[in-house]
Design a protein around this motif. Structure first.
Motif, short mmCIF file in Angstrom:
data_model
loop_
_atom_site.label_atom_id
_atom_site.label_comp_id
_atom_site.label_asym_id
_atom_site.label_seq_id
_atom_site.Cartn_x
_atom_site.Cartn_y
_atom_site.Cartn_z
N ARG A 188 8.69 -7.10 -8.15
CA ARG A 188 7.62 -7.61 -7.30
C ARG A 188 6.86 -6.30 -6.99
O ARG A 188 5.37 -6.11 -6.97
CB ARG A 188 7.83 -8.12 -5.98
CG ARG A 188 8.40 -9.79 -6.32
CD ARG A 188 8.83 -10.18 -4.86
NE ARG A 188 9.21 -11.70 -5.60
CZ ARG A 188 10.20 -12.33 -4.84
NH1 ARG A 188 10.87 -11.81 -3.97
NH2 ARG A 188 10.43 -13.71 -4.97
N MET A 189 7.46 -5.26 -6.61
CA MET A 189 6.99 -3.82 -6.20
C MET A 189 6.11 -3.21 -7.49
O MET A 189 5.05 -2.68 -7.36
CB MET A 189 7.87 -3.00 -5.61
CG MET A 189 8.54 -3.42 -4.37
SD MET A 189 9.93 -2.26 -3.79
CE MET A 189 9.05 -1.22 -2.77
N LEU A 190 6.76 -3.26 -8.61
CA LEU A 190 6.04 -2.74 -9.68
C LEU A 190 5.12 -3.59 -10.37
O LEU A 190 4.00 -3.04 -10.90
CB LEU A 190 7.24 -2.74 -11.02
CG LEU A 190 8.44 -1.44 -10.36
CD1 LEU A 190 9.51 -1.68 -11.41
CD2 LEU A 190 7.76 -0.07 -10.17
N TYR A 191 5.30 -4.86 -10.55
CA TYR A 191 4.07 -5.60 -11.21
C TYR A 191 3.18 -6.39 -10.30
O TYR A 191 2.12 -6.74 -10.67
CB TYR A 191 4.97 -6.65 -11.95
CG TYR A 191 5.78 -6.42 -12.97
CD1 TYR A 191 5.21 -5.95 -14.10
CD2 TYR A 191 7.37 -6.63 -12.87
CE1 TYR A 191 5.99 -5.58 -15.36
CE2 TYR A 191 7.82 -6.17 -14.11
CZ TYR A 191 7.56 -5.60 -15.23
OH TYR A 191 8.22 -5.30 -16.29
N GLU A 192 3.38 -5.99 -8.86
CA GLU A 192 2.25 -6.63 -7.95
C GLU A 192 1.73 -5.24 -7.34
O GLU A 192 1.10 -5.30 -6.29
CB GLU A 192 2.89 -7.50 -6.98
CG GLU A 192 3.35 -8.60 -7.54
CD GLU A 192 4.08 -9.61 -6.48
OE1 GLU A 192 3.79 -9.32 -5.22
OE2 GLU A 192 5.04 -10.60 -6.92
N ASP A 193 1.55 -4.35 -8.07
CA ASP A 193 1.05 -2.90 -8.02
C ASP A 193 -0.50 -3.07 -7.45
O ASP A 193 -0.99 -4.03 -8.13
CB ASP A 193 1.15 -2.00 -9.47
CG ASP A 193 0.37 -0.68 -8.79
OD1 ASP A 193 1.09 0.22 -8.29
OD2 ASP A 193 -0.67 -0.46 -9.26
N PHE A 194 -0.76 -2.33 -6.56
CA PHE A 194 -2.30 -2.43 -6.01
C PHE A 194 -3.27 -2.17 -6.93
O PHE A 194 -4.17 -3.01 -7.33
CB PHE A 194 -2.49 -1.62 -4.74
CG PHE A 194 -3.92 -1.44 -4.28
CD1 PHE A 194 -4.03 -2.25 -3.38
CD2 PHE A 194 -5.04 -0.68 -4.71
CE1 PHE A 194 -5.56 -2.62 -2.86
CE2 PHE A 194 -6.24 -0.93 -4.16
CZ PHE A 194 -6.48 -1.60 -3.27
N VAL A 195 -3.17 -1.11 -7.94
CA VAL A 195 -4.14 -0.86 -8.94
C VAL A 195 -4.29 -1.99 -9.98
O VAL A 195 -5.12 -2.09 -10.65
CB VAL A 195 -3.95 0.54 -9.41
CG1 VAL A 195 -4.74 0.61 -10.87
CG2 VAL A 195 -4.17 1.50 -8.66
N MET A 196 -2.73 -2.67 -10.34
CA MET A 196 -2.80 -3.56 -11.15
C MET A 196 -3.56 -4.60 -10.74
O MET A 196 -4.16 -5.53 -11.68
CB MET A 196 -1.24 -4.11 -11.38
CG MET A 196 -1.05 -4.96 -12.80
SD MET A 196 0.86 -4.88 -12.91
CE MET A 196 1.42 -3.56 -13.56
N ASP A 197 -3.34 -5.16 -9.42
CA ASP A 197 -4.18 -6.14 -8.96
C ASP A 197 -5.73 -5.84 -8.61
O ASP A 197 -6.51 -6.74 -8.72
CB ASP A 197 -3.70 -6.40 -7.61
CG ASP A 197 -2.33 -7.10 -7.66
OD1 ASP A 197 -2.32 -7.66 -8.67
OD2 ASP A 197 -1.66 -7.37 -6.60
#
Length: 405
Positions: A188-197
């Motif tokens: 979750r920490m990796l794939y829900e990254d702020f920049v990714m969102d």
């Protein structure tokens, strides 16, 4: 990981006096209530806990000699009695809440759109291996689980569409005999990254405010505060370099309504509700700081993550129950920290040599394998291949000890 269970205090007959103890958990600096702090004790070999509500109120219905109060953003506190208010000292400098009332400067969206256009190249294009240190803690009414992992992380890039993990050591501390390894919070920490969102939908949904009082490391660094236009629970801040148009650090809080729409597939959730599954509360605190490589690309150097997820499980069938046993149970109150660092100069990009294999009459060192980390999920239909990946990630080699705090 299975769906988190509804938070229920489990009591033994005669173990609690009739009087219920109540306290408010609050920030020692601002005196604001602290929601979803964990209050726990291990007494006579049994672990029990409570969680503060949205208003900071916690009700203790079990006896204790020492009660520990913890929250990701605060220093841990241990008490022997319950005062009216438990003040927690902030671990990190808190930013004051702001009410965004002035007109948004036009340059903000122009810079953010440029950030969005180049984010794949700047954040997610370089194949790399980084040293990893990961801590996670999960608590429910009757159990606690902690895990520390050190190893290497292979970044997502144009060559690899998934992050991958090579574990050096994994240590688990838990209140029961489980030895399962929890990789879900890491994912979750990796794939829900702020920049990714960060995308055009995020820009349309929020208003931004330039904090003129912020002083960065260079004149090009600015802090932007943001808040949902609709009044939905989504707010936070980001620090960006306005020349390179990159985000350097960020924080975002999201509440139940936003998380249901952003993190959970609507069709899958509707189907799950038919079988009795329901999410009542779903909050997330996510903060990240990025490090800049010499070539101008960035990676998440430090991540802090806290999630509170409470609801109701449906009646699982036999196959689902077996899958739950193989991958571990859900917890309502979860928090984790992640630190990534470059490999020492001269290190190889291959995994570290941490295991051994037999070759003839000799034993030689062998590289620890890479494990792909599938994307995070909350409600999902799992194929047989999905289930097997989850089982493998939940049963990596680890050392174990019983929680005795």
């Amino acid at each position: 990981m299975r769906s988190p269970l509804l938070f229920v205090l489990l009591l033994l007959p005669g173990s609690v006096r009739a009087q219920q103890m109540q306290t408010v958990v609050a920030d020692a600096a601002t005196h604001e209530p602290v929601a979803h702090a964990s209050l726990y004790s291990r007494d006579s070999g049994r672990f029990r806990s409570a969680i503060s509500g949205d208003n900071g109120v916690a009700r203790i219905t079990f006896p204790f000699q020492r009660l520990t109060v913890s929250h990701l953003n605060y220093e841990r506190l241990t008490v022997s009695r319950i005062p009216d208010t438990l003040f927690l000292k902030p671990r990190y400098q808190q930013k004051a809440e702001v009410v965004i009332t002035n007109r948004e400067p036009e340059w903000i969206r122009r810079r953010l759109r440029q950030t969005i256009r180049q984010k794949e190249a700047r954040y997610f294009s370089r194949p790399d291996s980084l040293l990893l240190s990961y801590h996670t803690q999960s608590i429910d009414a009757a159990s606690i689980y902690r895990m520390h992992l050190s190893g290497r992380l292979r970044t997502m890039s144009t060559l690899h569409q998934l992050y991958a993990l090579s574990a050096d050591s994994i240590a688990i501390t838990a209140s029961d005999s489980t030895r399962l390894t929890d990789m879900m919070n890491l994912r979750r920490m990796l794939y829900e990254d702020f920049v990714m969102d960060l995308d055009n939908g995020f820009l349309r949904a929020h208003r931004f405010y330039h904090n003129a009082d912020y002083r960065g490391a260079s004149p090009h660094e600015v802090e932007l505060r943001f808040r949902s236009k609709s009044g939905k629970p989504s707010r936070g801040w980001l620090v960006m370099d306005t020349v390179r148009c990159v985000v350097l650090s960020a924080y975002r809080f999201t509440g139940t309504e936003v998380n249901r729409s952003e993190r959970i597939d609507g069709v899958m959730y509707a189907l799950a509700r038919v079988f009795g599954y329901r999410i009542d509360t779903f909050t997330r605190d996510y903060s990240v700081s990025y490090a800049l490589r010499p070539d101008g690309t960035l990676y998440p150097r430090e991540v802090r993550y806290k999630m509170y997820l409470a609801g109701r499980d449906g009646d699982d069938g036999k196959a689902q129950q077996q899958f739950n046993e193989q991958t571990g149970g859900g917890f309502p109150n979860m928090e984790a920290t992640l630190t990534l660092m470059p490999l020492p100069v001269g290190s190889l990009q291959s995994p570290p040599l941490v295991s051994s294999v037999s070759v003839g009459d000799s034993t030689v060192a062998a590289p620890s394998p890479w494990y792909d980390l599938p994307r995070s999920w909350y409600v999902k239909y799992n194929t047989d291949a999905d289930r097997q990946r989850e089982v493998v990630l939940s049963n990596l080699p680890a050392t174990f000890r019983l929680f005795a705090e």
